[in-house]
Each structure stands twice: as structure tokens, then as C-alpha cells.
Design an enzyme around this catalytic site. Structure first.
Site, PDB file in Angstrom:
ATOM      1  N   ASP A 127     -45.695 -12.083 -18.245  1.00 12.34           N
ATOM      2  CA  ASP A 127     -45.378 -12.307 -19.656  1.00 12.34           C
ATOM      3  C   ASP A 127     -44.012 -12.965 -19.761  1.00 12.34           C
ATOM      4  OD1 ASP A 127     -46.000 -12.165 -22.380  1.00 12.34           O
ATOM      5  OD2 ASP A 127     -44.801 -10.365 -22.638  1.00 12.34           O
ATOM      6  N   TYR A 129     -40.910 -15.081 -22.239  1.00 15.34           N
ATOM      7  CA  TYR A 129     -39.991 -14.772 -23.352  1.00 15.34           C
ATOM      8  C   TYR A 129     -39.476 -16.115 -23.848  1.00 15.34           C
ATOM      9  CZ  TYR A 129     -35.987 -12.128 -25.436  1.00 15.34           C
ATOM     10  OH  TYR A 129     -35.046 -11.538 -26.272  1.00 15.34           O
ATOM     11  N   HIS A 134     -37.478 -15.929 -31.485  1.00 18.17           N
ATOM     12  CA  HIS A 134     -37.666 -14.516 -31.164  1.00 18.17           C
ATOM     13  C   HIS A 134     -36.484 -13.974 -30.361  1.00 18.17           C
ATOM     14  CE1 HIS A 134     -39.530 -10.783 -29.931  1.00 18.17           C
ATOM     15  NE2 HIS A 134     -39.404 -11.116 -28.657  1.00 18.17           N
ATOM     16  N   ARG A 143     -27.173  -7.263 -30.289  1.00 17.50           N
ATOM     17  CA  ARG A 143     -25.814  -7.676 -29.923  1.00 17.50           C
ATOM     18  C   ARG A 143     -25.178  -8.399 -31.109  1.00 17.50           C
ATOM     19  NH1 ARG A 143     -29.129  -9.058 -25.782  1.00 17.50           N
ATOM     20  NH2 ARG A 143     -29.165 -11.251 -26.419  1.00 17.50           N
ATOM     21  N   GLU A 200     -46.779  -7.722 -30.344  1.00 17.53           N
ATOM     22  CA  GLU A 200     -46.212  -9.026 -30.016  1.00 17.53           C
ATOM     23  C   GLU A 200     -47.329 -10.047 -30.077  1.00 17.53           C
ATOM     24  OE1 GLU A 200     -42.297  -7.981 -27.342  1.00 17.53           O
ATOM     25  OE2 GLU A 200     -44.015  -8.891 -26.335  1.00 17.53           O
ATOM     26  N   GLU A 202     -48.903 -13.374 -29.267  1.00 12.56           N
ATOM     27  CA  GLU A 202     -48.656 -14.315 -28.177  1.00 12.56           C
ATOM     28  C   GLU A 202     -49.879 -15.186 -27.931  1.00 12.56           C
ATOM     29  OE1 GLU A 202     -46.942 -12.623 -24.698  1.00 12.56           O
ATOM     30  OE2 GLU A 202     -45.926 -10.996 -25.772  1.00 12.56           O
ATOM     31  N   ASP A 234     -49.364  -8.204 -26.955  1.00  7.78           N
ATOM     32  CA  ASP A 234     -48.700  -7.441 -25.899  1.00  7.78           C
ATOM     33  C   ASP A 234     -48.002  -6.245 -26.547  1.00  7.78           C
ATOM     34  OD1 ASP A 234     -48.006  -6.989 -23.222  1.00  7.78           O
ATOM     35  OD2 ASP A 234     -46.029  -7.851 -23.530  1.00  7.78           O
ATOM     36  N   ARG A 238     -41.086   0.268 -28.216  1.00  9.35           N
ATOM     37  CA  ARG A 238     -39.689  -0.173 -28.221  1.00  9.35           C
ATOM     38  C   ARG A 238     -38.720   0.928 -27.806  1.00  9.35           C
ATOM     39  NH1 ARG A 238     -40.310  -5.566 -27.902  1.00  9.35           N
ATOM     40  NH2 ARG A 238     -41.465  -6.413 -29.680  1.00  9.35           N
ATOM     41  N   GLN A 241     -39.044   1.297 -24.040  1.00  8.17           N
ATOM     42  CA  GLN A 241     -38.478   0.078 -23.456  1.00  8.17           C
ATOM     43  C   GLN A 241     -36.951   0.088 -23.495  1.00  8.17           C
ATOM     44  OE1 GLN A 241     -39.764  -3.459 -25.506  1.00  8.17           O
ATOM     45  NE2 GLN A 241     -38.619  -4.848 -24.182  1.00  8.17           N
ATOM     46  N   TYR A 245     -35.184  -0.289 -19.718  1.00  8.23           N
ATOM     47  CA  TYR A 245     -35.179  -1.685 -19.258  1.00  8.23           C
ATOM     48  C   TYR A 245     -33.906  -2.096 -18.528  1.00  8.23           C
ATOM     49  CZ  TYR A 245     -32.091  -3.901 -22.734  1.00  8.23           C
ATOM     50  OH  TYR A 245     -31.012  -4.303 -23.483  1.00  8.23           O
ATOM     51  N   LYS A 254     -44.240  -1.455 -21.725  1.00  6.77           N
ATOM     52  CA  LYS A 254     -45.119  -2.613 -21.871  1.00  6.77           C
ATOM     53  C   LYS A 254     -46.468  -2.438 -21.183  1.00  6.77           C
ATOM     54  CE  LYS A 254     -42.381  -5.839 -23.795  1.00  6.77           C
ATOM     55  NZ  LYS A 254     -42.758  -6.667 -24.952  1.00  6.77           N
ATOM     56  N   THR A 258     -52.350  -4.448 -22.954  1.00  4.51           N
ATOM     57  CA  THR A 258     -52.197  -5.820 -23.443  1.00  4.51           C
ATOM     58  C   THR A 258     -53.582  -6.296 -23.843  1.00  4.51           C
ATOM     59  OG1 THR A 258     -50.331  -6.271 -21.953  1.00  4.51           O
ATOM     60  CG2 THR A 258     -51.499  -8.172 -22.869  1.00  4.51           C
ATOM     61  N   THR A 344     -43.546 -13.280 -27.263  1.00  2.00           N
ATOM     62  CA  THR A 344     -43.699 -13.241 -28.718  1.00  2.00           C
ATOM     63  C   THR A 344     -43.435 -14.601 -29.339  1.00  2.00           C
ATOM     64  OG1 THR A 344     -42.952 -10.957 -28.711  1.00  2.00           O
ATOM     65  CG2 THR A 344     -42.944 -12.090 -30.827  1.00  2.00           C
ATOM     66  N   GLU A 358     -38.809  -7.536 -35.445  1.00  3.01           N
ATOM     67  CA  GLU A 358     -38.160  -8.631 -36.176  1.00  3.01           C
ATOM     68  C   GLU A 358     -38.502  -8.572 -37.661  1.00  3.01           C
ATOM     69  OE1 GLU A 358     -38.408 -12.621 -33.887  1.00  3.01           O
ATOM     70  OE2 GLU A 358     -40.081 -11.394 -33.157  1.00  3.01           O
TER      71      GLU A 358
END
Length: 415
Positions: A127, A129, A134, A143, A200, A202, A234, A238, A241, A245, A254, A258, A344, A358
Site C-alpha cells: 500500500d 501513500y 492526503h 504536526r 481509506e 483507494e 484499506d 487509527r 496505528q 507505527y 492496517k 482490506t 488514500t 481528514e
């Protein structure tokens, strides 16, 4: 690439995403008959196994029944692009030349009368990114005082190696996963069902022709190896994760499920959907350069029947060919049935975001559904459907069907 649109004797509903220009592949059963490879035209399904057993695919490939009177696409996909083209040409002929109608029409079955399965055996699952919108949104969420994108993001297609055994066909119920999670306010991690279950939206790519270990696949070889395209959800926990992660990336948050759509749309059906990719700055390294393109696929995400997003696949920063080249540049081999997804798909507008994290800005801006309820993340009983359509020749619509999943309560220990 505007080509003449052949007329078909098969009835096609207005605005159907499955005209004769599409002819996707799937695997289905009908009644007591075993699973066969099938294609769809309009609201009808026809078994390629039945066509082969009736001699209607003779001259395309050797012993066509050995490839189509079975319950997986993998052997056919492994034959490579010339075989794919020969079969597609013959199917188009069967559905457009009236001299074949008397032989083919009795083999048409209503879509509602068949059961669809996972159309291919998944070898490996990767998968990516690859949506700048996104990645930027998630960077701003997590951040807010730093750079939205990590320093490497515009130099290579970021991805992770997923779990092929939990790739499931559309319609499979999605069991809420359990795992460790730790909120910023918690002193210690706790174990239990995810409370921040997400989607997600995709697009996925199915590899047909393998490659040897040690030989990277060039950008220009994309269409020699990739058989077709599916839609993907997917599912993502969260909270699990977020705790796991660092430092190695996505894992249990994850790998629980899927979902993929039941139809694999061949690349040949998407010639008119090709678009130029976004401008890439800085210029990618040489192995990521070359002839490449994106696809104008318009996605739609519904939650319990309410449309919540319309992500545009055309804007993805890294193209499918660049993803494939990066996936093999270290010498990793391809196997028939390898499957990789775009990551995504999100656009620049709020209504184009392809995940709930999002759309609700990490739960701070709840979605309002048509039934009067609100959502930040998924609750048990929620049903998510992702559909897509791309332009075909002379105004035709190329559909992908839907990838659908309904959330079920987490399993109790021992279940």
C-alpha cells in the site's frame, strides 16, 4: 485516444458503467455451477468458462477452458499482455457481431443471480501513500507546527508491505479490530476494540506478468506487467496505528482487513482515462522518470447511504507506473497476483478527502449524515461503499462496481 464505439446487441442500461468498452473480469458462481471466470456487460454476466467450453474462445489462447473454467484469474493473468489482448478482442467481437448472438445470448445471466468472489489470489500486498493532499492533511493534523510533508515524500513513493491474507472481496463483513492503544492522556497502553476505526478510499493495481528476482521493472514496462484495476478500501484503526507505527510503520492497525471490488477493469479499457500526472518538483531520480500517466477516475464514498466524499484519482502525485518501478528497484521480484494500492485518494477540497480522519479533521468536525446522526469515526453497523467511474471512448463510462463493507462488533476473546 478517441476510437469508434462498437455497437452491441446486448441491452445496456442508460449511463451504465459496463458498456462493451469495459468488459471487466471477475469470478462468480451461478446456482450449483462451480466458480468460473466471468465478465460483465450491462447488467448481465457471462462465464468465460462456458464460452470456452462451447468453443467460442478457440483461437485466442491454447486450451482456454483451462484458464476460464476455474475460480481464479491468476493463470490467465500470468499469460501476459498478448493473451489479454487476444481474449479482449474476441469478447468484443462476440458481443458486437450479431452472427454470434444465437450462441452467446443463452449464456448471459442476470447480475442479480450470481455470487461474486475475490477475483484473484493475492500474492503480496503493498500500500502506497501517493496523494499529496492526503499526506499534507495528515501532516497538518499531527504536526501543526512543523512541515506537513516529510523530507523524503517528494523523492520516492512511500509505502508499506501489507498482509495478503486479509485482502477480502466486497461485501465481506469487517470485524472491528482489537489491539493496543494509548491516548496522549493515558499513562499506560490499554487493550481493546479500536474506537477510531476509519476508511481509506483507494485504487488498486493487479499484477499479471511476473518478473525475475534481481531485475527492476522500468516505468515504461508498467502495462506489460499490470493486468487491471480495482477499487480498494484499506480499513484503518487509527488509535492502534498511532501507538504502534513508530519506528517501523503500519502493522496491526492496517492488517486486519482490506476490501477490494469484485471487478478487475483491464488497463485496455482505461486508455481514454489516461491523464498527465502533476508536475513533480524536485525532478525524480532517473529510475522514476519516463513515460508515465495517471488515470481520471472519479471516486465516490458513501456512509450509510450519504455521500461524504468525491476523491479525484487524477491528482495523485506518484503514478501507478512509478509505484511499480519503486517497488522493484531493489531487485524485488513480481509474482502473478501481486497487488498494490495507491494509498488514500484525496483532493484539495474538503469534500474530496478520502478518509474520515481528514473529513472530520481528526474527530473535531463531525460529519452530518442524512438520517440526522453524526460521525467522527465508524460505529458498529455502519456500511461504507466506494464506487468509481472513468471516461471511455466516445462518451462511454467505465465503471468499477462498488467495494462495500459493514462494521461488526469486535470479537470476544476465544471467538
Amino acid at each position: 485516444m478517441n476510437q469508434p464505439s462498437p455497437a452491441t446487441w446486448v441491452p445496456i442500461p442508460p449511463l451504465s458503467g459496463f458498456p462493451v468498452e469495459n468488459l471487466p473480469y471477475g469470478v462468480a458462481t451461478h446456482g450449483e455451477r462451480p466458480a468460473h471466470v466471468v465478465t460483465r456487460i450491462g447488467d448481465s454476466v457471462v462465464s468465460l468458462g462456458a464460452l470456452a467450453l462451447n468453443g467460442l474462445l478457440d483461437g485466442t489462447i491454447e486450451e482456454p477452458a483451462a484458464y476460464f473454467a476455474i475460480g481464479t484469474l491468476n493463470p490467465f493473468m500470468a499469460l501476459g499482455a498478448p493473451a489479454w489482448a487476444a481474449v479482449r478482442e474476441r469478447l468484443t467481437e462476440l458481443f458486437t457481431e450479431t452472427r454470434h448472438r444465437s450462441a452467446v445470448e443463452p449464456l448471459l445471466v442476470p447480475l442479480a443471480d450470481v455470487v461474486l468472489y475475490l477475483p484473484f489470489q493475492v500474492a503480496d500486498y503493498v500500500d502506497f501513500y501517493s496523494s499529496e493532499d492526503h499526506a499534507t492533511n495528515l501532516g497538518r493534523i499531527f504536526r501543526p507546527d512543523g512541515e506537513a510533508l516529510m523530507p523524503n515524500w517528494k523523492h520516492l513513493p512511500i509505502g508499506y508491505h501489507g498482509r495478503s491474507g486479509t485482502v477480502v472481496p466486497s461485501g465481506t463483513p469487517i470485524l472491528r479490530p482489537s489491539g493496543q492503544r494509548k491516548a496522549p492522556t493515558d499513562e499506560e497502553p490499554r487493550f481493546g476494540p479500536s474506537v477510531r476505526l476509519d476508511i481509506e478510499a483507494e485504487v488498486g493495481f493487479v499484477v499479471g506478468t511476473p518478473s525475475p528476482l534481481g531485475r527492476p521493472v522500468r516505468v515504461e514496462e508498467f502495462a506489460d506487467h499490470v493486468f487491471g484495476v480495482t477499487l480498494v478500501n484499506d480499513w484503518s484503526a487509527r488509535d492502534i496505528q498511532a501507538w504502534e507505527y513508530v519506528p517501523l510503520g503500519p502493522f496491526l492497525g492496517k492488517s486486519f482487513a482490506t476490501s477490494v471490488s469484485p471487478w478487475v477493469v483491464p488497463l485496455a479499457a482505461l486508455q481514454d482515462a489516461r491523464v498527465a500526472p502533476p508536475y513533480q518538483d524536485p525532478v525524480p531520480l532517473p529510475y522514476l522518470q519516463g513515460e508515465t500517466w495517471g488515470y481520471d477516475i472519479a471516486l465516490e464514498v458513501t456512509l450509510n447511504g450519504t455521500t461524504v466524499s468525491r476523491p479525484p484519482f487524477a491528482g495523485l502525485y506518484w503514478t501507478p507506473a512509478q509505484q511499480l518501478a519503486h517497488m522493484t528497484v531493489n531487485g524485488a521480484s513480481l509474482r502473478t497476483g501481486d497487488f498494490y494500492a495507491s494509498g488514500t485518494v484525496s483532493g484539495p477540497l474538503p469534500e474530496q478527502r478520502g478518509s474520515l480522519i481528514e473529513l472530520t479533521w481528526n474527530g473535531t468536525e463531525p460529519l452530518h449524515l442524512a438520517d440526522g446522526s453524526t460521525r467522527t469515526f465508524l460505529v458498529d453497523g455502519d456500511t461504507v461503499a466506494i464506487s468509481g467511474v472513468a471516461p471511455g471512448p466516445n462518451g462511454a463510462r467505465i465503471g468499477f462496481g462498488e467495494v462495500v463493507g459493514t462494521i461488526q462488533s469486535a470479537a470476544r476473546p476465544g471467538q
